[in-house]
Structure formats: structure tokens, C-alpha cells
Design a protein around this motif. Structure first.
Motif, PDB file in Angstrom:
ATOM      1  N   LEU A   1      64.653  36.117 -12.526  1.00 41.37           N
ATOM      2  CA  LEU A   1      63.943  36.798 -11.645  1.00 41.37           C
ATOM      3  C   LEU A   1      64.371  38.709 -11.204  1.00 41.37           C
ATOM      4  N   ASP A   2      65.753  38.576 -10.993  1.00 32.83           N
ATOM      5  CA  ASP A   2      65.795  40.022 -11.456  1.00 32.83           C
ATOM      6  C   ASP A   2      66.469  40.375 -12.581  1.00 32.83           C
ATOM      7  N   VAL A   3      65.853  40.356 -14.275  1.00 31.63           N
ATOM      8  CA  VAL A   3      65.752  41.005 -14.855  1.00 31.63           C
ATOM      9  C   VAL A   3      65.107  41.899 -15.048  1.00 31.63           C
ATOM     10  N   TYR A   4      65.008  43.264 -16.107  1.00 34.32           N
ATOM     11  CA  TYR A   4      64.399  44.448 -15.900  1.00 34.32           C
ATOM     12  C   TYR A   4      63.436  44.050 -17.478  1.00 34.32           C
ATOM     13  N   PRO A   5      62.376  44.427 -17.524  1.00 37.31           N
ATOM     14  CA  PRO A   5      61.624  44.142 -18.254  1.00 37.31           C
ATOM     15  C   PRO A   5      62.567  44.029 -19.697  1.00 37.31           C
ATOM     16  N   ALA A   6      63.263  45.096 -20.216  1.00 42.52           N
ATOM     17  CA  ALA A   6      63.973  45.530 -21.581  1.00 42.52           C
ATOM     18  C   ALA A   6      64.878  44.777 -22.015  1.00 42.52           C
TER      19      ALA A   6
END
Lengths: 257, 271
Positions: A135-140
Motif C-alpha cells: 500500500l505505502d510503496v512508491y511505483p519506483a
């Protein structure tokens, strides 16, 4: 089945160059239309037309019988091959974006209870595409497959009338691509979606689609290659049998691999 | 092993980086000693201890004429001018740069004007600023702001206009209007770039500050350097230059820290 989207004698021309000519199509609600064809045959132009990114030079595109304007609208969701998600937002923020735009015209951002509700709905949607642990992960920090799952969740939260996929799995490796096929097929059934997917992969087109459109030029003038445009030269309904064959072939291929 | 493949480890890299600096200091000390041996009253290459004494006097004792510690009041005056000028330029960039990048109509209307202003050498308009705004703080601040803003505006506008078109289309299919698109998609992605271009613009900003202070001022780091030049007071000039460099390095480090903390996604970090 009712007709959702109609193209009536649609032409697209850029100056002297004719890209699409005489495209006449009716797309039924709940269908999964695969669009194939060689490069430069106007597949992507067709998708941009339906998306509203550009308008036809001549002809009409009707959604639920109402002519489309040449502008994007939430009733047509999209997943591109790349750059579909916002790099500065986490997964759950990416999905909540669509809800926030709806409910907060001035800031495009929700606070307090409304924000918690939006995040809860976004979390639910992420769980539906198998991203409940990211949930709290950036796309990169996500793999290509995860980014496409995120892009699908982001589009679905707006409940689009039509979901447009522009070579969505083209950049993924074969194993991940198979997982994505399963996911898209499941979402298509569960949400009663109407999907138009542009792809280079004919096997993928027949495996997923209920109908396959092949775009190509009917006429070619060797002295003026841009004189004639492409249109849907083949329009193949995929019956259960051919779909079963495609799945069988895929399973056999998978077993062999 | 090929030279291009020799990669020093972090500790070794630090030591290697230190070498040229130490060499320069040693060479200076040798040259200084040689000159002072020939002429004990030489002022061009003062010893480190002479510089230390001059600095101690400038940084601790109050000037009987102004009643203030000279180095301190110079630093405050310069940083005030630099800070206000940079803040004005930054906000102007944010406003104009994003508008240019996001709205094609604004780009058509203001793009050529910004391009023309950007090619004017800022120092050439300093007399205009002095005439229009007087010799006070306003003209110096205006020079800094006008000097760095055009570059930053063009850089930011190009960056925002270069954001993938897919993102803009996607945002529209998610129901974003032009304002929401600007606020939620363009602005957040513009901010780390704005800090980057601000870091690059700090060098020119110092140049404009010192030029303005050299020409018309009665306090400031640039003013002091150009004032004591008349007395060949290298024992003041060299420490002042070192102090300006130190301030510039600290500013740069601070901006980088802000960018890393505020925009972890732009630096490959996690939430």
C-alpha cells in the motif's frame, strides 16, 4: 447484449496522411475486444479516439448513443504500457487520486473522515489486484507487473464504462504476463467490464478477447503509401471453442516451457 | 587493470579528494614565506597566522564607527539580500514555470517574453535598477531575482512540459480538472526539480549579489572585499572568500537535505 460504443464512418487524417478510413464498429457492453495489427495500422490512433485524446477528422463516435467530445472523461479508463501511475504518490495514494478529484474540487485532496473512507476504498481495490501488501510503496520500488496492477486498480476505482488497455503487458516477462492475463480476465468477469485492448501478441488477443479486430490497410498505393488509411479488416468473434483452444494451446505451451 | 576500472572506496575517495586541497595550501604557505622573506611588509600573500589575526579582529571586535562587529553585520546584510532575492525568484518560478509547462495558452503568450528576458545579461540592467529603485536594498534584491529567475523558469517549464503525456491523460480519465491536474500532478513533480535548479542558480545569485554590493553599498561581504582591496588587504579578502564558499556549501547541503526529506520518491527512497 446492448451496444455500448459505436463508431460511424470514422476517418482520421493528419494533413495528407490518412491513418484510419471508414471505421464502422459497434462494441457491445461486456465484451472484451482485442485489437491487433501491424505497426502503423492505426491501432493506437483508434484507442486515442475512443479515449478522447484526439477527435476524428470525419464521422462520429457514440458512447451510449451520445457523441463523444474530443476530451478525456472518467467514463473511459485507461492503462498504458508505461507511465500510467504517478511516481510521487504511493500505491494507495495513486488509487485514491480518482476519488479525491471527485470530492475535492478546490484542493484535489481529502482530509479527516473523507480521506479515511477514500483510503479504505483504495485499499480494497488494491487487494482486488493483489497489491494489499504494497500500500505505502512508491511505483519506483515496484516491478513492472506490480505497476500495471496498480494502474488497473487506479482506473477501476472510477468504474469506467469502457476500460482501454494500450499494450498493457508488452513490457512484462512471459510468466508475469500470464498472471496478468488471469487477473484481467477475473476483473473483467467480476466487475462486468467492457474492455478494449490493443496488443501486438495475437495469441494474447485470442486468449483474452471475446472478439478480435485486426487493423490494416485494405488498399495500398505503392507510389503514395499514405494515400489510404487502415480499418478493421478482420472482425472475428471468439467462440468458446476457439477460446478453449487458445487456453489449451497456452497450457500446452506452458507445460512445454 | 585499466585506469577507468579503478574505483576508490568511500574512505579512500575522501583522502584522495583531500590531496589537491592540502597541496594548494602547502604551495601557498611556501610562496607566502618566500615573499615575506624578501619583503617583510609584503601584503599580497599574507601568512595563515596574519589572516587568523585579521579574522579575529573582524569577527570579534566592534567597529567604533558603526558599533557593530564588521564580519557579522556584513554576513547578515548579504544573506538578507541573497535570501529575499532567491525567495522572490523561487516563487516567481513556481508560479510562471508551472503555468508555462501545464497550460499551452500561457506558453504561447509568455514563452517568447521569458525567452527574450533570459538572454539579457542581468548586470547590463543593473544601472536601470539603480535608476528605477535607488541605491538601497531593493535594487540589489531585484538584480538577484531577475538574474536567476529566467533560467529557473525556463528549466521548470521544460521539466513540467516534459512530464509523460500518459500521466496527464491518466489524470484526466480519473476526473482531474485543469486545476487539480496542476496541483496534484504537475506541482509535486515540479518541486524537486525546482530545488535542483535553485542549487544550480545559487552560484550566479552570489555573483549578482557581490556585483551589486561592489558598486553601491555600505555593508555586505562583497562591499567589504572591494573596500579593503584599496589597501591590498589580502589578509581580509582571502578569509572573506573562504567564508563565502563555506556559506555556499552549507546552503547547497541544506537544499539537498530538504529535497531528500520532502521528496523521498524523487531520490529513490521509501516513505
Amino acid at each position: 447484449m446492448t451496444t455500448l460504443l459505436s463508431l460511424r464512418d470514422v476517418w482520421v487524417e493528419y494533413g495528407d496522411k490518412v491513418v484510419l478510413e471508414r471505421v464502422d464498429l459497434d462494441i457491445e457492453q461486456g465484451s472484451f475486444v482485442s485489437v491487433v495489427g501491424p505497426s502503423g495500422a492505426g491501432k493506437s490512433t483508434f484507442l486515442r479516439l475512443v479515449l478522447g485524446q484526439e477527435g476524428p477528422t470525419r464521422g462520429q463516435i457514440l458512447l451510449d448513443g451520445i457523441p463523444l467530445t474530443a476530451e478525456c472523461h472518467p467514463d473511459r479508463g485507461v492503462v498504458f504500457q508505461r507511465y500510467s501511475v504517478f511516481p510521487h504518490l504511493t500505491a494507495v495514494q495513486n488509487v485514491a487520486f480518482g476519488l479525491e478529484c471527485d470530492q475535492s474540487l478546490l484542493l484535489g485532496k481529502l482530509f479527516g473522515r473523507a480521506k479515511r473512507d477514500a483510503l479504505a476504498r483504495a485499499t480494497e481495490m488494491l487487494a482486488a489486484v493483489g497489491l494489499e501488501h504494497n500500500l505505502d510503496v512508491y511505483p519506483a520500488q515496484m516491478s513492472g507487473g506490480m505497476q500495471q496492477r496498480l494502474a488497473i486498480a487506479q482506473a477501476l476505482i472510477k468504474h469506467p464504462r469502457v476500460l482501454l488497455l494500450d499494450e498493457p503487458f508488452g513490457a512484462l516477462d512471459p510468466g508475469i504476463r500470464n498472471d496478468m492475463h488471469t487477473l484481467v480476465t477475473r476483473l473483467w468477469r467480476e466487475h462486468g467490464l467492457t474492455i478494449i485492448m490493443v496488443t501486438h501478441d495475437i495469441k494474447e488477443a485470442f486468449k483474452l478477447g471475446t472478439r478480435v479486430l485486426a487493423f490494416d490497410k485494405r488498399r495500398i498505393d505503392p507510389h503514395a503509401p499514405n494515400r489510404f488509411g487502415a480499418t478493421a479488416v478482420y472482425d472475428v468473434p471468439v467462440t468458446k471453442k476457439t477460446q478453449a483452444e487458445a487456453i489449451a494451446a497456452d497450457l500446452a505451451g506452458g507445460a512445454a516451457a | 587493470m585499466r585506469v577507468v576500472n579503478i574505483k576508490p572506496r568511500p574512505g579512500a575517495r575522501f583522502l584522495i579528494g583531500l590531496v589537491p586541497i592540502v597541496v594548494i595550501l602547502i604551495v601557498y604557505a611556501i610562496l607566502s614565506a618566500a615573499r615575506l622573506e624578501a619583503n617583510p611588509n609584503d601584503r599580497v600573500l599574507p601568512t595563515f597566522s596574519a589572516m587568523g589575526q585579521a579574522v579575529a579582529q573582524f569577527a570579534t571586535q566592534t567597529d567604533p564607527r558603526t558599533g557593530q562587529i564588521t564580519a557579522w553585520s556584513d554576513t547578515i546584510a548579504s544573506l538578507y539580500r541573497l535570501g529575499i532575492g532567491v525567495i522572490i525568484a523561487t516563487f516567481a518560478t513556481l508560479l510562471i514555470g508551472i503555468a508555462l509547462g501545464v497550460v499551452p495558452l500561457v506558453r504561447a503568450a509568455l514563452g517568447p517574453l521569458v525567452a527574450i528576458i533570459a538572454v539579457i545579461p542581468p548586470i547590463a540592467i543593473l544601472p536601470i535598477l539603480f535608476i528605477a529603485m535607488g541605491l538601497g536594498e531593493a535594487s540589489k534584491i531585484a538584480l538577484i531575482a531577475l538574474g536567476i529567475a529566467p533560467f529557473m523558469i525556463r528549466d521548470l517549464a521544460a521539466h513540467v512540459a516534459g512530464l509523460p503525456v500518459e500521466q496527464m491523460i491518466k489524470a484526466q480519465t480519473l476526473g482531474a480538472n485543469s486545476w487539480q491536474l496542476t496541483l496534484r500532478v504537475a506541482l509535486p513533480q515540479a518541486l524537486p526539480r525546482l530545488i535542483d535548479s535553485l542549487r544550480l542558480s545559487m552560484g550566479p545569485a552570489w555573483v549578482f549579489l557581490i556585483s551589486a554590493e561592489a558598486i553601491a553599498s555600505d555593508v555586505g561581504l562583497g562591499y567589504r572585499i572591494f573596500l579593503v582591496r584599496r589597501y591590498l588587504a589580502m589578509d581580509i579578502i582571502l578569509p572573506y572568500v573562504a567564508w563565502i564558499s563555506l556559506l555556499a556549501i552549507a546552503t547547497d547541503a541544506l537544499l539537498l537535505l530538504i529535497s531528500r526529506k520532502a521528496f523521498p520518491w524523487a531520490h529513490g527512497g521509501t516513505l
